[in-house]
Design a protein around this motif. Structure first.
Motif, mmCIF file in Angstrom:
data_model
loop_
_atom_site.group_PDB
_atom_site.id
_atom_site.type_symbol
_atom_site.label_atom_id
_atom_site.label_comp_id
_atom_site.label_asym_id
_atom_site.label_seq_id
_atom_site.Cartn_x
_atom_site.Cartn_y
_atom_site.Cartn_z
ATOM 1 N N MET A 1 0.834 -1.203 0.000
ATOM 2 C CA MET A 1 0.000 0.000 0.000
ATOM 3 C C MET A 1 0.867 1.251 0.000
ATOM 4 O O MET A 1 0.638 2.178 -0.770
ATOM 5 N N LEU A 2 1.902 1.238 0.854
ATOM 6 C CA LEU A 2 2.765 2.417 0.911
ATOM 7 C C LEU A 2 3.437 2.643 -0.441
ATOM 8 O O LEU A 2 3.548 3.779 -0.910
ATOM 9 N N ALA A 3 3.860 1.546 -1.067
ATOM 10 C CA ALA A 3 4.500 1.680 -2.372
ATOM 11 C C ALA A 3 3.523 2.278 -3.380
ATOM 12 O O ALA A 3 3.892 3.138 -4.191
ATOM 13 N N LEU A 4 2.271 1.853 -3.316
ATOM 14 C CA LEU A 4 1.284 2.379 -4.264
ATOM 15 C C LEU A 4 0.999 3.851 -3.980
ATOM 16 O O LEU A 4 0.824 4.645 -4.903
ATOM 17 N N VAL A 5 0.966 4.195 -2.702
ATOM 18 C CA VAL A 5 0.765 5.610 -2.363
ATOM 19 C C VAL A 5 1.913 6.423 -2.939
ATOM 20 O O VAL A 5 1.714 7.477 -3.552
ATOM 21 N N TYR A 6 3.108 5.906 -2.790
ATOM 22 C CA TYR A 6 4.267 6.608 -3.340
ATOM 23 C C TYR A 6 4.108 6.759 -4.848
ATOM 24 O O TYR A 6 4.307 7.837 -5.404
ATOM 25 N N LEU A 7 3.727 5.655 -5.483
ATOM 26 C CA LEU A 7 3.578 5.680 -6.937
ATOM 27 C C LEU A 7 2.595 6.764 -7.369
ATOM 28 O O LEU A 7 2.900 7.598 -8.220
ATOM 29 N N TYR A 8 1.423 6.769 -6.765
ATOM 30 C CA TYR A 8 0.387 7.669 -7.258
ATOM 31 C C TYR A 8 0.575 9.110 -6.819
ATOM 32 O O TYR A 8 0.093 10.024 -7.464
ATOM 33 N N ARG A 9 1.270 9.317 -5.722
ATOM 34 C CA ARG A 9 1.394 10.698 -5.257
ATOM 35 C C ARG A 9 2.731 11.312 -5.548
ATOM 36 O O ARG A 9 2.857 12.526 -5.634
ATOM 37 N N LEU A 10 3.757 10.495 -5.687
ATOM 38 C CA LEU A 10 5.083 11.082 -5.753
ATOM 39 C C LEU A 10 5.890 10.686 -6.977
ATOM 40 O O LEU A 10 7.092 10.902 -7.018
ATOM 41 N N THR A 11 5.267 10.083 -7.951
ATOM 42 C CA THR A 11 6.017 9.826 -9.175
ATOM 43 C C THR A 11 5.227 10.317 -10.369
ATOM 44 O O THR A 11 3.996 10.387 -10.342
ATOM 45 N N ALA A 12 5.987 10.657 -11.413
ATOM 46 C CA ALA A 12 5.329 11.133 -12.628
ATOM 47 C C ALA A 12 4.482 10.018 -13.225
ATOM 48 O O ALA A 12 3.364 10.248 -13.674
ATOM 49 N N LEU A 13 5.015 8.802 -13.212
ATOM 50 C CA LEU A 13 4.291 7.689 -13.817
ATOM 51 C C LEU A 13 2.918 7.494 -13.168
ATOM 52 O O LEU A 13 1.899 7.371 -13.840
ATOM 53 N N GLY A 14 2.901 7.498 -11.839
ATOM 54 C CA GLY A 14 1.643 7.291 -11.137
ATOM 55 C C GLY A 14 0.653 8.397 -11.444
ATOM 56 O O GLY A 14 -0.528 8.151 -11.704
ATOM 57 N N ARG A 15 1.145 9.610 -11.452
ATOM 58 C CA ARG A 15 0.241 10.719 -11.763
ATOM 59 C C ARG A 15 -0.275 10.608 -13.181
ATOM 60 O O ARG A 15 -1.434 10.925 -13.475
ATOM 61 N N GLU A 16 0.593 10.140 -14.063
ATOM 62 C CA GLU A 16 0.150 9.973 -15.452
ATOM 63 C C GLU A 16 -0.900 8.879 -15.569
ATOM 64 O O GLU A 16 -1.812 8.968 -16.397
ATOM 65 N N MET A 17 -0.774 7.830 -14.743
ATOM 66 C CA MET A 17 -1.785 6.780 -14.775
ATOM 67 C C MET A 17 -3.145 7.364 -14.428
ATOM 68 O O MET A 17 -4.162 7.071 -15.076
ATOM 69 N N LEU A 18 -3.169 8.204 -13.402
ATOM 70 C CA LEU A 18 -4.437 8.810 -13.000
ATOM 71 C C LEU A 18 -4.982 9.714 -14.091
ATOM 72 O O LEU A 18 -6.172 9.697 -14.401
ATOM 73 N N ALA A 19 -4.087 10.494 -14.687
ATOM 74 C CA ALA A 19 -4.529 11.421 -15.728
ATOM 75 C C ALA A 19 -5.084 10.645 -16.917
ATOM 76 O O ALA A 19 -6.146 10.964 -17.439
ATOM 77 N N ALA A 20 -4.351 9.616 -17.325
ATOM 78 C CA ALA A 20 -4.800 8.825 -18.474
ATOM 79 C C ALA A 20 -6.137 8.171 -18.181
ATOM 80 O O ALA A 20 -6.981 8.030 -19.067
#
Ligand SMILES: Nc1ncnc2c1ncn2[C@@H]1O[C@H](COP(=O)(O)OP(=O)(O)OP(=O)(O)O)[C@@H](O)[C@H]1O
Ligand SMILES: Nc1ncnc2c1ncn2[C@@H]1O[C@H](COP(=O)(O)OP(=O)(O)OP(=O)(O)O)[C@@H](O)[C@H]1O
Ligand SMILES: [Mg+2]
Ligand SMILES: [Mg+2]
Lengths: 321, 359, 505, 320
Positions: free
Chosen positions: B208-227
Motif C-alpha cells: 500500500m505504501l508503495a502504491l501511495v508513493y507511486l500515485y502521489r510522488l512519481t510522474a508515472l503514477g500521476r500519469e496513470m491517474l490522468a490517463a
C-alpha cells in the motif's frame, strides 16, 4: 459499397456477420449442426441467455452495473418451483409471483441506489448476497422437484418446427425492449441518463425515476430468465443464476454496448448471445480435449469480437470521405 | 457525488510574490481554513471506513468472546492481507477506467509458475518467487498490449484472456498441484509476530505504501491517474497513454502474482483451484475493496489506503459473521445486509456532516 | 401586473470554501434583454443555476410576476416557463439533433410513442430560425462545437419560455452566427420574452441589451440599471474596478531570427495541401481563418496526433518526424493549447494542481526526487497567480471552477511547460477582458524569451493585438501571410480579401 | 461413555444437495453418542477460501473435531494442519486429502473406484453395441475430476469400449444443459452409453434421455438426485452409483469422539489405498439398478451398520 456503408455502421451488422460466418464454418464441419433438433437446442439456450443479457443490458444502458441479476433470477426460480411444490399453486400465478419477486428485488436495488447515490456496484453486490442468501436459507441447497409436467413440457418442447415454446416470452421481451429503447420516451430517457446524466437532469428527466424503472425492468427480466431456466431444467435448482454474471456482460459488450452507458442495442445483444451459444456448441461438437476447451473458448471470443472490430477499421476511411 | 480528489496539500501563498499586490483580494480565499481541512478529512472515505471498522470490531468483540483471541486476529489479518492485495491488483487497472477480469487467472498462473520453479526446476524460493511475479507481469503485459492495440474495452479482452491463461495453465498442469514448497517460504503464512500479526499483512501494508508513493510522488503514477480520468486530455498533455495503460495492466499482473504466491504460502502448495474456476472466485473481493475504498470504476481516482481499509472491512464482516453462528444457510443473506448497513451508515455520516454545514 | 416579470432578491450562495454569491439582486422586465456582466468567477453562472433550480440559494427569494416561487429541480423551472442555455454543453451525444431539442418534452410523457418524422419536422422549424443547416436526424456528436451551441439554443427556444437565460451563448459562435442569433433574440423580445444575456464581449452587450446587472466578487456592482448612457469603459469600471488598459506594443522585426517551426509543402491525412508556414524564434504568428478552415486540424497534425503525408516539418531548422504527441512535447518541445477544454484541455475531475502540473511532471521527475506537490506547486504557481485564477485552493477540482477560470488553467499549464514552440488554439474563449489582457501580456513575454507562438483565433481584434504576422487559411490551404501593422481596418480588410479572393475565383 | 465436551463440525465444500444427510447424521450421532455438538456447517459458496475461513472461525468458536470434505485434496492440507495443531482431530469425509496430511484418515467414496465400477456396469449394460461412451463430469480444477477421467478411460480400455468424448466443467445447471443437449443433438447416434461422474451432469443427462425418449443409449449416473432415481426406475438409466453420506457423517462423528478420548488410529489396520491416500476407508459405494433404487436407503443403512459394528475394533486402538 453503398450497402456496406449504410448498414456497416449499425451495431448489429458486425455480430450478424460473425454469426453467419460462425454458423457456416461450424455447419460445414459438422453437418448435424444444422439439424432441426440442434437448432432447437441452440434456440433453447439462446432463449434463456438472451433474457439474462437483456436484464444486464438495460442497466448498462443507464451506465451502471447490476451484479445481482443471477441472484434475482435464482430467487425467482426457486420461488416459482417452491410455490408450486409446497403450496401447490397453479402455474400461472406462481410464474407471475416469481416475476413480481424479481420486480421487487429490482425496485429495491433501484430505490436504494437512487436515494443514497451510492454506486450501483456496491448496492447490487450487497443485494446479491441478500437475495442469494434468502435462496439458500429457503432451500438449504436442496432443489425443488415438484415441477408440473406442463411446465416441463413447455420448457423443452417446440411449438413449431424447431422453435421451442421458451422462445416466445424471450421474443416478446426482446421486441418490447427494442420498442421501448427506440420508440418510447421512457426508453429514450434511460439512454439519455446513460449518455449524459447531467444533461439529462438539466433537461428535466427524473434521474431517480429512470434509475428505478431500469432496475425494476432488469429484476423482472432476470426473474423471467430464472423461471424459464427452471422450466428447462425441470428442477428448481438453488444454483440457478450463479454463473450468469459474466455472460450477462459479455453478450451486450460483444453487441457493441458501451459500458459507460447510453448505448445498447437489443438486436446486437441478441446476436452476441447467439455467437456465444454457437461457440459453446462448437466446442462440444468438435471433441476438443476438455483441458483445452477454455483456451479455445477464449480465442474464439477474441476472434468474434475481432471481426466485429475489423469492420470499423475498414469503415473509418469511408466515413471521412 | 465526486470523491475528494488527490489529497493535495494546501498551498500557502508567500505574501511578497511578484503578483501579490493584485492578488490581495483572492489571497484570503486561496488557502482553506484549518476547519475546512478538518471537515474535508471527516468526509473522506478512509475516515468513514476506519469508523465502520471500529464500530463493527467493537460489536463483534462484544458479541463474540473469542473475537479478539490471538488466533482469530491472526487469521483475520492473514485473510485480509490476501483480499487486500487482490483488491490492489484490480485497483491499478480500474484507475484506467478499465478492469481486469483475469486477475484470478493470472494469480493462479503466477502461483503455479512459482510452484513449478520451486518443485520441478528446483530453484531456490526467492528466485522462484521472482519468476512467478515476472510471469504475472508478462501476462498483464499481454492484456495491456491487446487492449491498446485492439482498442477494445478491457472487459472483453480480459474475459477472453481469463479463459486462455487459465485454460493453458490447466492444460499444462493437468490440474495437478505443486506441493514441494520450501518451508522457509511457506512459513511466511504461518509465522505470527507477537502472536497475532501475520507477515502477509505487513506485506500488504508495504505494498500500500508503495502504491501511495507511486500515485502521489512519481510522474508515472500521476500519469496513470490522468490517463484514466481523461485519455484525450492526457494524451494532448504529453502522456503516452498507451504505454501507461500497458504498465497499469502489468502492475495488475504483478500484484495478482503476489496474491497468488501469498496463497501458495498459505496453502503450502500451488493448486489450480485456489481461485476457483477460471480464477473467478477472486472477482468479488477484487472489486469490492477498491469500490468500498472510494476508487472510481470510471477511472482517474484511486485510494490505496481506502482499498486496504475496504478489503479489511469486508474480511472483518465475514469473519465476525462466521463467529456469530447465524443459522447455517442464512450467513450469506446477513452478510449482504451488514454490507448494506455499512454503506448506508457511511452515507448517512456524510450527509449528516454536510447537513450540519460543518464545511 | 407586477412591474418585473422575474426577480431574484438578496440571493446568497456558498460552496465549500467559496462564497459565490452574496446578497445579489436582479430584476427583469417583460420584453427586454438584460445583460449580466462580471469577471470570471464573479458568480454569473451560479446565479443562473439558482434561477433554474439546479442550486438552492442559501438565502434570498425568487419571484415570478410578483409571486415568490420555490424551485427544487430543473423541471420546476421548466414548468414555470423559465428556459436556459447553460455555459457548458449539455447534450446527449448519441441522440439526434431533433431528439435533443425535444428532450424536455419527452420527459413529460414517458409512454407516448415517439414519432420521429414528426419530431424532426418540428425541430426543423427551430433550426431554420437559427439558420442552422443540419439534418435533425444527425447525431449531435458529429457536430462542431459551434453547431452544438446552436442546437443548445434551439433546445431552449423550443421550450417556448417566458424567461430565457443565456449563459455565454456566443462564446463559440462565429460573427455571422452571432448576427443571426441576435435577430432571433430581438424578435423574441418583441414577442414579450424576458431574457438574461451573459457575455464577455461588451460590443455584443451594447448592441443587444436594455438593462444591465454587474457582479463583482459575488456582489452586485450594479443592479438592474438601464444600459442607456453607460459606455464600454463604464462597464469595465463596474466589472473590474478600474479602466481597461489597451496594450500598445511596438512592432518587432524577425528578419534575422531563426525559424523554430517550419512546414514545407506539407500535406496531411486530414486533407491539408501544400502548407508552407514558418514561425521564428520569439515570434507570434497568427493563423486566421473562418471556422472549418482546418486550423485546429493542422495543429493536430503538427503535434503528431494525425499523420503528415507529404512535405517536411522542421524544428529549429532540423527536419523531424513526429510520431506521437508525447514525442512532440518531450522530444521537440511543442505544446498545444486545445480549443476544446472540456474534452481535451482539462481533466475536470482532477485538481487545479494536477491539471496545471501535468506538463511538468516528466521534467520534474527526471531528477529521481519524489515528485511532491510542493515542487509542482512552485513551478506552476507563478502562472496561476498571474492569470488570477479564482479558486479556493490548488486542491480544488477544476470542474468546480467557473468556465473562464477553467480556460485559464488550460492555458497556464502550457505557460509552465517551458516549450520552445507553443500552439494556442482559441485561447480566450470565455475569458473576461481583464484576464484576456494578462494572457496577451504573458504570451508576449513568452515570445520575448524566445518561444515561438502560433496563435489560432477567430477573434480578429485579438489576432491583431497579438500577432507579428498573420497567416490566412481557407479550406485546408494557406492563402497568404501578411505582416501585422496593428491597424485594425487595414488588417481586417486585407485578411478578408485573402479569404474572398479564393471564393471569388 | 461419551464426552459432552466434544464439539464436532461437519463441513462440506460448499452448498450441495449431496451433503444434506450429514446434518441428520450429525444430529443422530450427537444424540446417540452424547456429544457436545455435531453441527453441519456449510461454507457460503463453493470456494476453497470460504471453506478455509469457515474452518478457522470454527476453531475460534471452540469446535474441537472436524469432519471435512476437502475443498481441494492438496490445498486443504495446510488448513487441516492448522486444525490438528489446535488439537482437533480431523477426518477427511466423502473425499480424501492427498498424502501426506495430518488428517487421521479418509472416510468416503473412492472417486476413482466409483467411476471405474460405474463404467464397468455401463459396459456390461451396453453389450451387443459398439460401446461408444460419452463421459460427463465436473470442474477440471478439482483434481478428482482427473481421477474420474482416468478411471473411466481405464475401465473403457479394459472393457473394450471407447470414450467418444469427455465433457467437463459442467457442474452448473445452465452450461450442463446447454452442452449435454448440444452434444446429444449432434451426436446421439454416435454413442451407445453415457457415464456421469458428477451430480448436475447426472441430472441433466437423465432428463435429456427422458426427453429424447430413447432407451437405446444406456446410462450410469452418480448420486441420489430424485430425477436420477426416477430415471432409473423408469428404465432410462441402467442405474446409479450411490454413495453413503449419512454413514459418513454418523460414523465419522463417532470416530472423532473416540479419537478425542484416548483412541489412536491403528496404523496396521487393513487400510485401503487409493490414488490420494494410503489410509482410506470405503464408506460404501453401491450400484443401484431399477430393483435397488426403492430401497437403497435400507441397503445403505445396512452398510453403515456393518462398518460401524467393527469400526472401532478395526481402525482404532483405544486405551480405555
Ligand atoms: N459546484 C461548485 N463547487 C465549488 N465551487 C463552485 C461550484 N460552482 C461554482 N463555484 C465557484 O463559484 C464561483 C462563481 O462561479 P461561476 O461559475 O458562477 O462564475 P461565472 O461568473 O459564471 O464565471 P465565468 O465567466 O468564468 O463563467 C467561482 O469561484 C467558482 O469556482
Ligand atoms: N465533417 C465533419 N464532421 C464532424 N466534425 C467536423 C466536421 N468538420 C469539422 N468538424 C469539427 O468542427 C470543428 C471545426 O472544424 P476545423 O477544426 O476543421 O476548423 P478550424 O479551422 O480548426 O476551426 P476553428 O475556427 O474552430 O479553429 C472541429 O472540431 C472539427 O472536428
Ligand atoms: Mg460562467
Ligand atoms: Mg478549431
Amino acid at each position: 459499397m453503398q450497402f456496406l456503408s449504410r448498414y456497416g455502421r449499425t451495431d448489429w451488422f458486425g455480430p450478424l456477420l460473425v454469426t453467419i460466418l460462425a454458423a457456416i464454418i461450424v455447419g460445414s464441419l459438422s453437418p448435424s449442426f444444422l439439424s432441426a433438433f440442434n437448432i432447437q437446442v441452440l434456440l433453447l439456450a439462446v432463449a434463456i441467455n438472451a433474457l439474462v443479457a437483456y436484464s444486464q443490458m438495460i442497466i448498462i444502458a443507464i451506465g451502471e452495473m447490476n451484479l445481482s441479476v443471477g441472484a434475482i433470477g435464482g430467487l425467482a426460480a426457486i420461488s416459482f418451483a417452491g410455490m408450486m411444490q409446497v403450496w401447490h399453486m397453479p402455474i400461472l400465478p406462481a410464474a407471475l409471483l416469481g416475476i413480481l419477486i424479481g420486480l421487487l428485488g429490482g425496485i429495491i436495488n433501484g430505490v436504494i441506489i437512487s436515494l443514497t447515490g451510492i454506486s450501483a456496484f456496491v448496492i447490487t453486490l450487497a443485494s446479491l448476497s441478500i437475495y442469494k442468501g434468502i435462496n439458500l436459507g429457503i432451500t438449504e441447497a436442496q432443489p425443488f422437484y415438484g415441477i408440473p409436467n406442463l411446465v416441463k413440457h413447455l420448457g423443452n418442447a417446440p411449438f413449431l418446427g424447431p422453435l421451442p415454446w421458451l422462445i416466445i416470452p424471450t421474443a416478446i421481451v426482446g421486441f418490447g425492449l427494442w420498442l421501448m429503447l427506440t420508440r418510447l420516451p421512457i426508453g429514450r430517457c434511460i439512454l439519455a441518463v446513460g449518455g449524459n446524466r447531467h444533461a439529462a437532469e438539466l433537461s428535466g428527466i427524473s434521474i431517480r425515476l429512470t434509475v428505478i424503472v431500469a432496475h425494476a425492468l432488469s429484476g423482472a427480466i432476470a426473474a423471467l430468465a430464472g423461471i424459464l431456466l427452471c422450466a428447462r431444467l425441470q428442477i428448481g435448482q438453488p444454483t440457478i443464476g450463479d454463473d450468469w454474471l459474466i455472460l450477462s456482460f459479455a453478450a451486450p459488450v460483444i453487441g457493441g454496448a458501451v459500458l459507460t452507458g447510453g448505448h445498447v442495442s437489443v438486436g446486437a445483444t441478441t446476436l452476441g448471445v447467439v455467437i456465444v451459444a454457437i461457440i459453446t456448441e462448437a466446442l462440444v461438437l468438435f471433441n476438443i480435449d476438455p483441458f483445452l476447451v477454455q483456451v479455445v473458448l477464449g480465442v474464439l471470443i477474441l476472434w468474434a469480437v475481432g471481426i466485429n472490430r475489423l469492420r470499423e477499421f475498414r469503415l473509418k476511411p469511408l466515413r471521412r470521405a | 457525488m465526486h470523491p475528494p480528489s488527490l489529497q493535495i496539500m494546501d498551498i500557502s501563498m508567500p505574501s511578497d510574490g511578484p503578483a501579490a499586490a493584485s492578488l490581495d483580494a483572492s489571497d484570503t480565499t486561496l488557502t482553506p481554513s484549518p476547519r475546512v481541512r478538518r471537515v474535508r478529512f471527516y468526509l473522506t472515505n478512509e475516515f468513514g471506513l476506519v469508523l465502520l471498522i471500529i464500530i463493527f470490531g467493537a460489536a463483534f468483540t462484544f458479541a463474540v468472546p473469542r473475537f479478539l483471541s490471538h488466533f482469530n486476529l491472526f487469521i483475520l489479518g492473514r485473510t485480509a492481507a490476501e483480499n487486500i492485495v487482490i483488491g490492489f491488483a484490480m485497483m491499478v487497472v480500474v484507475v484506467t477506467g478499465g478492469l481486469d477480469l483475469s486477475v484470478g487467472a493470472i494469480g493462479v498462473c503466477a502461483a503455479m509458475g512459482g510452484g513449478w520453479l520451486m518443485q520441478v526446476a528446483g530453484l531456490p524460493w526467492p528466485l522462484a518467487v521472482i519468476g512467478g511475479l515476472l510471469l504475472g507481469a508478462a501476462l498483464g503485459f499481454v492484456n495491456g498490449w491487446a487492449v491498446v492495440r485492439s482498442g477494445l474495452h478491457s472487459f472483453i479482452i480480459t474475459l477472453a484472456s481469463m479463459s486462455i491463461f487459465f485454460g493453458v495453465m490447466i492444460f499444462i498442469t493437468r490440474a495437478q498441484a505443486f506441493r514441494s514448497i520450501p518451508l522457509s517460504f511457506a512459513s511466511f503464512a504461518h509465522i505470527r509476530y507477537f502472536g497475532f500479526i501475520s507477515p502477509l499483512l505487513l506485506l500488504a501494508v508495504v505494498i500500500m505504501l508503495a502504491l501511495v508513493y507511486l500515485y502521489r510522488l512519481t510522474a508515472l503514477g500521476r500519469e496513470m491517474l490522468a490517463a484514466g480520468a481523461r485519455a484525450s486530455a492526457a494524451e494532448l498533455s504529453g502522456v503516452r497513454v498507451k504505454r501507461v495503460i500497458i504498465l497499469c495492466h502489468m502492475l495488475a499482473g504483478l500484484l495478482a502474482g503476489v496474491a497468488g504466491l501469498m496463497l501458495v504460502a498459505r496453502n503450502d502448495a500451488a493448486i489450480p483451484s485456489m481461485a476457483g474456476q477460471l480464477g473467478q472466485d477472486w472477482l468479488l473481493p477484487a472489486f469490492l475493496g477498491p469500490v468500498l475504498g472510494g476508487t472510481l470504476l470510471s477511472g482517474g481516482f484511486v485510494s490505496p489506503l481506502g482499498t486496504l481499509l475496504g478489503s479489511f472491512l469486508l474480511t472483518l464482516l465475514t469473519n465476525g459473521l462466521l463467529l456469530l453462528q447465524i443459522g447455517q444457510f442464512w450467513v450469506e443473506a446477513v452478510l449482504g445486509l451488514l454490507l448494506l448497513v455499512a454503506v448506508l451508515l457511511d452515507q448517512a455520516r456524510r450527509s449528516f456532516i454536510a447537513r450540519r454545514r460543518m464545511i | 401586473m407586477a412591474e418585473f416579470l422575474f426577480e431574484a432578491l438578496g440571493i446568497s450562495k456558498s460552496f465549500p470554501g467559496v462564497m459565490a454569491l452574496q446578497d445579489v439582486s436582479l430584476q427583469m422586465r417583460e420584453a427586454s434583454i438584460h445583460a449580466l456582466l462580471g469577471e470570471n468567477g464573479a458568480g454569473k453562472s451560479t446565479l443562473i443555476k439558482i434561477i433554474t433550480g439546479i442550486h438552492r440559494p442559501d438565502a434570498g427569494e425568487l419571484r415570478l410576476a410578483g409571486t415568490p416561487i420555490e424551485l427544487t429541480s430543473p423541471r420546476d423551472a421548466m414548468a414555470k416557463r423559465i428556459g436556459v442555455v447553460h455555459q457548458e454543453r449539455n447534450l446527449i451525444p448519441r441522440f439526434s439533433v431533433g431528439e435533443n431539442i425535444y428532450l424536455e418534452q419527452l420527459a413529460g410523457r414517458p409512454l407516448k410513442p415517439l414519432r420521429y418524422p414528426e419530431l424532426y419536422r418540428q425541430s426543423r422549424k427551430w433550426l431554420d430560425l437559427l439558420d442552422l443547416d443540419v439534418d435533425p436526424a444527425t447525431p449531435v456528436s458529429r457536430l462542431s462545437v459551434a453547431k452544438m451551441q446552436l442546437v443548445e439554443i434551439a433546445k431552449a427556444l423550443a421550450l417556448d419560455s417566458r424567461v430565457l437565460l443565456l449563459d455565454e451563448p456566443t462564446a463559440s459562435l462565429t460573427p455571422h452566427e452571432t448576427v443571426t442569433l441576435f435577430k432571433v433574440l430581438k424578435r423574441l423580445r418583441d414577442d414579450g420574452v424576458s431574457m438574461l444575456f451573459v457575455s464577455h464581449k461588451l460590443e455584443e452587450v451594447g448592441e443587444l441589451c436594455d438593462q444591465v446587472t454587474v457582479l463583482r466578487d459575488g456582489r452586485n456592482a450594479a443592479h438592474s440599471q438601464p444600459l442607456q448612457g453607460l459606455g464600454r469603459q463604464d462597464l469595465v469600471q463596474l466589472m473590474i474596478g478600474r479602466k481597461e488598459q489597451i496594450a500598445d506594443w511596438p512592432a518587432r522585426n524577425f528578419a534575422a531570427a531563426t525559424p523554430a517551426l517550419a512546414l514545407k509543402g506539407v500535406s496531411t491525412i486530414l486533407g491539408h495541401r501544400d502548407i508552407d508556414l514558418t514561425v521564428k524564434r520569439g515570434e507570434i504568428l497568427g493563423l486566421y481563418g473562418l471556422v472549418g478552415a482546418g486550423r485546429t486540424e493542422l495543429a493536430k497534425c503538427i503535434i503528431g496526433q494525425f499523420a503528415v503525408t507529404e512535405g517536411s516539418v522542421e524544428i529549429q531548422g532540423k527536419a523531424v518526424k513526429i510520431a506521437s504527441v508525447a514525442d512532440a512535447i518531450h522530444r521537440h518541445g511543442i505544446g498545444y493549447v486545445s480549443e476544446d477544454r472540456k474534452a481535451e484541455g482539462l481533466i475536470l475531475m482532477h485538481s487545479v494542481l494536477a491539471n496545471a502540473g501535468i506538463t511538468v511532471w516528466r521534467n520534474l521527475g527526471h531528477h529521481g526526487l519524489p515528485l511532491t506537490d510542493g515542487r509542482i506547486r512552485s513551478r506552476i504557481e507563478p502562472f496561476v497567480r498571474r492569470l488570477e485564477v479564482r479558486t479556493p485552493s490548488l486542491a480544488q477540482l477544476v470542474g468546480n471552477l467557473s468556465g473562464g477560470n477553467q480556460q485559464k488553467i488550460s492555458v497556464a499549464k502550457w505557460l509552465a511547460a517551458g516549450v520552445k514552440v507553443l500552439i494556442v488554439d482559441e485561447p480566450s474563449v470565455g475569458i473576461d477582458i481583464k484576464t484576456k489582457a494578462y494572457l496577451h501580456e504573458l504570451l508576449r513575454e513568452l515570445s520575448d524569451t524566445g518561444t515561438a507562438v502560433l496563435v489560432i483565433t477567430s477573434d480578429m481584434p485579438e489576432m491583431i493585438t497579438l500577432a507579428d504576422r498573420i497567416a490566412v487559411m481557407n479550406d485546408y490551404r494557406i492563402e497568404g501571410t501578411i505582416t501585422n501593422t496593428r491597424d485594425y481596418e487595414e488588417m481586417s480588410s486585407r485578411i478578408m480579401s485573402l479569404i474572398h479572393r479564393v471564393e471569388a475565383a | 461413555y461419551a464426552d459432552p465436551s466434544t464439539k464436532i463440525a461437519l463441513v462440506p465444500g460448499g452448498p450441495h444437495p449431496y451433503f444434506a444427510s450429514w446434518a441428520q447424521a450429525g444430529a443422530d450421532a450427537k444424540k446417540d453418542f452424547n456429544l457436545g455438538a455435531a453441527d453441519y456447517k456449510v461454507p457460503e459458496q463453493w470456494q476453497l477460501a470460504d471453506q478455509n475461513n469457515l474452518l478457522e472461525s470454527l476453531v475460534t468458536q471452540g469446535y474441537n473435531g472436524f469432519l471435512l470434505f476437502p475443498g481441494d485434496p492438496v490445498g486443504s492440507v495446510s488448513t487441516v494442519q492448522e486444525l490438528t495443531d489446535s488439537g482437533a482431530p480431523v477426518i477427511a469425509l466423502a473425499g480424501c486429502l492427498k498424502d501426506p496430511s495430518t488428517a487421521s484418515f479418509c472416510f468416503g467414496t473412492d472417486v476413482y473406484r466409483s467411476a471405474y465400477l460405474g463404467t464397468q456396469h455401463l459396459i456390461a449394460g451396453m453389450a451387443g453395441t459398439k460401446k461408444r461412451i460419452l463421459h460427463v463430469t465436473g470442474f477440471l480444477v478439482d483434481p478428482n475430476t482427473q481421477l474420474r477421467i482416468n478411471a473411466v478411460n481405464q475401465a473403457a480400455k479394459e472393457g473394450g469400449a471407447t470414450v467418444a468424448e469427455t465433457i467437463a466443467d459442467i457442474d452448473a445447471p445452465g452450461p450442463a444443459e446447454e452442452k449435454i443437449n448440444a452434444y446429444l443433438a449432434a451426436h446421439a447416434n454416435d454413442i451407445d452409453g453415457i457415464i456421469s461422474t458428477a451430480w448436475v451432469p447426472s441430472v441433466v443427462s437423465a432428463n435429456a434421455l427422458r426427453r429424447i425418449g430413447t432407451k437405446r443409449i444406456k446410462m450410469v449416473a452418480i448420486d441420489h438426485d430424485k430425477a436420477v432415481l426416477q430415471g432409473v426406475k423408469d428404465g432410462y438409466l441402467l442405474g446409479t452409483m450411490l454413495q453413503n453420506p449419512y454413514g459418513q457423517g454418523y460414523i465419522g462423528s463417532y470416530a472423532i469422539d473416540k479419537l478425542r478420548n484416548g483412541c489412536k488410529v491403528n496404523a496396521s489396520a487393513p487400510w485401503t489405498k487409493n490414488a490420494l491416500t494410503a489410509r482410506f476407508i470405503d464408506s460404501g459405494t453401491v450400484f443401484a439398478g431399477p430393483e435397488q433404487v426403492d430401497n437403497y436407503l435400507q441397503s445403505m443403512q445396512a452398510i453403515t451398520k456393518t462398518i460401524f459394528a467393527s469400526f472401532a475394533k478395526t481402525y482404532l486402538i483405544c486405551s480405555k
